[in-house]
Design an enzyme around this catalytic site. Structure first.
Site, mmCIF file in Angstrom:
data_model
loop_
_atom_site.group_PDB
_atom_site.id
_atom_site.type_symbol
_atom_site.label_atom_id
_atom_site.label_comp_id
_atom_site.label_asym_id
_atom_site.label_seq_id
_atom_site.Cartn_x
_atom_site.Cartn_y
_atom_site.Cartn_z
ATOM 1 N N HIS A 59 -7.448 -6.896 3.911
ATOM 2 C CA HIS A 59 -6.236 -6.594 3.131
ATOM 3 C C HIS A 59 -5.713 -5.381 3.861
ATOM 4 O O HIS A 59 -5.787 -4.295 3.122
ATOM 5 C CB HIS A 59 -6.421 -6.482 1.526
ATOM 6 C CG HIS A 59 -5.186 -6.594 1.058
ATOM 7 N ND1 HIS A 59 -4.969 -7.296 -0.375
ATOM 8 C CD2 HIS A 59 -3.999 -6.045 1.251
ATOM 9 C CE1 HIS A 59 -3.908 -7.138 -0.957
ATOM 10 N NE2 HIS A 59 -3.407 -6.522 0.115
ATOM 11 N N HIS A 61 -1.721 -3.533 5.257
ATOM 12 C CA HIS A 61 -0.291 -3.625 5.523
ATOM 13 C C HIS A 61 0.041 -2.838 6.943
ATOM 14 O O HIS A 61 -0.173 -1.558 6.748
ATOM 15 C CB HIS A 61 0.525 -3.413 4.309
ATOM 16 C CG HIS A 61 0.436 -4.205 3.102
ATOM 17 N ND1 HIS A 61 0.993 -5.521 2.739
ATOM 18 C CD2 HIS A 61 -0.478 -3.807 2.117
ATOM 19 C CE1 HIS A 61 0.864 -5.744 1.794
ATOM 20 N NE2 HIS A 61 -0.433 -5.015 1.343
ATOM 21 N N LEU A 62 0.404 -3.530 7.726
ATOM 22 C CA LEU A 62 0.554 -2.919 9.233
ATOM 23 C C LEU A 62 2.068 -2.265 9.581
ATOM 24 O O LEU A 62 2.430 -1.495 10.132
ATOM 25 C CB LEU A 62 0.137 -3.601 10.262
ATOM 26 C CG LEU A 62 -1.571 -3.622 10.282
ATOM 27 C CD1 LEU A 62 -1.838 -4.494 11.450
ATOM 28 C CD2 LEU A 62 -2.099 -2.226 10.320
ATOM 29 N N HIS A 231 -7.092 -7.647 -4.429
ATOM 30 C CA HIS A 231 -7.613 -6.421 -5.370
ATOM 31 C C HIS A 231 -7.588 -6.852 -6.965
ATOM 32 O O HIS A 231 -6.845 -6.501 -7.705
ATOM 33 C CB HIS A 231 -6.111 -5.742 -5.033
ATOM 34 C CG HIS A 231 -4.886 -6.299 -5.058
ATOM 35 N ND1 HIS A 231 -4.491 -7.274 -6.001
ATOM 36 C CD2 HIS A 231 -3.851 -6.283 -4.086
ATOM 37 C CE1 HIS A 231 -3.261 -7.669 -5.598
ATOM 38 N NE2 HIS A 231 -2.842 -6.917 -4.326
ATOM 39 N N ASP A 304 -6.371 -2.500 1.076
ATOM 40 C CA ASP A 304 -5.112 -2.765 0.479
ATOM 41 C C ASP A 304 -3.956 -1.645 1.128
ATOM 42 O O ASP A 304 -3.360 -1.027 0.489
ATOM 43 C CB ASP A 304 -4.807 -2.864 -1.101
ATOM 44 C CG ASP A 304 -3.181 -3.371 -1.410
ATOM 45 O OD1 ASP A 304 -2.646 -3.793 -0.142
ATOM 46 O OD2 ASP A 304 -3.005 -3.554 -2.200
ATOM 47 N N HIS A 308 3.346 4.199 3.317
ATOM 48 C CA HIS A 308 4.872 4.555 2.888
ATOM 49 C C HIS A 308 5.323 5.835 3.656
ATOM 50 O O HIS A 308 4.683 6.763 3.517
ATOM 51 C CB HIS A 308 5.143 4.366 1.529
ATOM 52 C CG HIS A 308 4.980 3.099 0.725
ATOM 53 N ND1 HIS A 308 5.621 2.105 1.142
ATOM 54 C CD2 HIS A 308 4.118 2.689 0.102
ATOM 55 C CE1 HIS A 308 5.335 1.084 0.406
ATOM 56 N NE2 HIS A 308 4.359 1.324 -0.207
ATOM 57 N N PHE A 322 5.012 1.463 -4.523
ATOM 58 C CA PHE A 322 3.576 1.277 -4.793
ATOM 59 C C PHE A 322 2.876 1.222 -3.772
ATOM 60 O O PHE A 322 3.166 0.696 -2.544
ATOM 61 C CB PHE A 322 3.183 -0.054 -5.593
ATOM 62 C CG PHE A 322 4.048 -0.437 -6.752
ATOM 63 C CD1 PHE A 322 3.497 0.061 -7.884
ATOM 64 C CD2 PHE A 322 5.165 -1.039 -6.935
ATOM 65 C CE1 PHE A 322 3.888 -0.208 -9.158
ATOM 66 C CE2 PHE A 322 5.621 -1.427 -8.351
ATOM 67 C CZ PHE A 322 5.113 -0.964 -9.222
HETATM 68 ZN ZN LIG Z 1 -1.072 -7.303 -3.582
HETATM 69 ZN ZN LIG Z 2 -1.334 -5.619 -0.528
#
Ligand SMILES: [Zn+2]
Ligand SMILES: [Zn+2]
Length: 421
Positions: A59, A61-62, A231, A304, A308, A322
């Site tokens: 999990h 995010h790239l 998550h 996760d 940002h 978030f």
């Molecule tokens: Zn999520």
């Molecule tokens: Zn996520």
């Protein structure tokens, strides 16, 4: 791509190996687990270290395509190997989202070109992740996705989610749900409880997650679909997964290091690095996640990782996005906070993620890809976010003293990360 990893404690729960020995790699594949004396090969001395099948963060995010100022496939892949991960699964909420095979192909080819870690794209469940019609799931599967999810958002429409659970079975892919009832969570920025009241911030009740998990488990039973809960953050949600597994459902679940480490007390000074979704919960929820990881209810630890740009995390708490980065701290936090037996630690980081995402050629079997994570379980270290390989700096763990670290990462027989004393 040829190497002997010598004298490490080699642990592979899949092969039931736990012994001090050597791993011989030839042509990027595992050639042998057992004492080696091929003088022609380069040697990596692993004495005092643990050698495990490659860790896989399912999990992540790239941010590429679309938000490259926060992360790219190259920088995220580099952070992954520095955290001990030989592979990551990339969530589809890019800009544009990965809801069609051309984006899937782009991610795969860019990862081959620039990422030291393997990247398995996750396709969107619905077009543009809008929750209205199914995305091009079959075409994305052909292009190489390993699962589907609308992560960042849940699929609120139960009928559509039912169809996704049915359709994904054709490809034996997991349907990964971000469990959040958007009506219950609307406007919320942190866990609903004593702290949200005291801080005057709108809360997200535990029920926002639990009602969605509950609904989805009913749909998973009805469809016999392969369902994965992203998550997990609340005690009741952990209990529901435990109970559904006891009934034999084809389900799995993950927990993040921040959810088993921090509580909503971390929000007390309005630190936007304590703002995540699902939010940091209570101490009782934290304890339930640790129990779930210990007893097998929760299959995997996933970061996760959500980079940002600093300008966004500098916004006031209500307006900041978030999520936190997590690839480089996940293993250290798990070693420091959980005290899992070693074989279980390796299961939750390697074997189970691979089973959930159905990746082939994994583990220390002869002929498998030589993807290995080398750990120093006794190594004290502290995380310095300014040294992070991520392009973002949003971590609540800066300066934390940890014990246990990935000190080498090997992908396809190639040493792609090393941090030796
Ligand atoms: Zn999520
Ligand atoms: Zn996520």
């Amino acid at each position: 791509m040829d190497l002997i990893i010598k004298n490490g404690r080699v642990v592979d729960p899949a092969r039931k190996i736990d012994s001090v020995t050597d791993v011989t790699v030839r042509g990027g594949k595992i050639a042998r687990v057992g004492s080696a004396n091929a003088a022609d090969l380069p040697v990596f001395d692993a004495a005092g270290l643990t050698v495990a099948p490659g860790f896989f963060d399912i999990h992540v995010h790239l941010r590429e395509p679309g938000t490259e100022e926060a992360e790219t496939i190259a920088s995220g892949g580099s952070a992954a190997v520095a955290g001990g991960f030989t592979a990551v699964a990339a969530m589809p909420n890019t800009k544009p989202p990965n809801d069609n095979p051309s984006i899937t192909q782009y991610i795969i080819s860019e990862a081959r070109r620039s990422s030291p870690a393997r990247v398995f794209p996750v396709g969107a469940i619905t077009k543009e992740q809008k929750g209205q019609t199914l995305a091009e799931i079959g075409e994305m599967f052909e292009a190489g996705i390993a699962g589907i999810s609308d992560d960042g958002k849940p699929v609120m429409d139960a009928q559509l989610f039912r169809r996704a659970l049915e359709y994904a079975q054709l490809f034996d892919m997991p349907v990964i749900q971000h469990c959040e009832d958007l009506h219950l969570s609307k406007g919320g920025v942190m866990h609903e409880g004593m702290y949200s009241t005291r801080l005057g911030l709108k809360g997200i009740p535990a029920a926002a997650e639990e009602t969605m998990v509950s609904r989805d488990l009913i749909l998973a039973q009805m469809t016999r679909g392969k369902y994965h809960v992203a998550h997990l953050s609340t005690r009741r949600a952990v209990e529901m997964v435990r109970e559904a597994k006891a009934r034999g459902l084809n389900i799995s679940a993950e927990a993040t290091p921040h959810h088993f480490t921090l509580t909503d007390a971390a929000v007390a000074d309005y630190d936007t690095n304590a703002k995540m979704n699902p939010p940091l919960r209570s101490a009782d929820d934290v304890a339930a996640l640790a129990e779930g990881l210990r007893d097998g209810t929760i299959d995997a630890i996933a970061s996760d990782h959500a980079p940002h740009h600093i300008n966004l995390k500098m916004l006031e708490f209500d307006r900041a996005p978030f999520g936190i980065i997590g690839l480089e701290t996940a293993v250290g936090l798990a070693c420091t906070k959980l005290q899992l037996p070693l074989a279980r630690l390796i299961e939750v980081f390697s074997l189970n993620p691979q089973r959930i995402m159905k990746v082939r050629n994994w583990g220390l079997f002869e002929g498998s890809d030589a993807d290995l994570t080398v750990l120093d379980l006794n190594r004290p270290w502290s995380f310095d976010v300014n040294q992070s390989r991520s392009k973002s700096r949003n971590s609540p763990f800066h300066g934390w003293q940890l014990k246990g670290k990935a000190v080498a990462t090997i992908v396809g027989g190639k040493l792609v990360y090393e941090d030796r004393r």
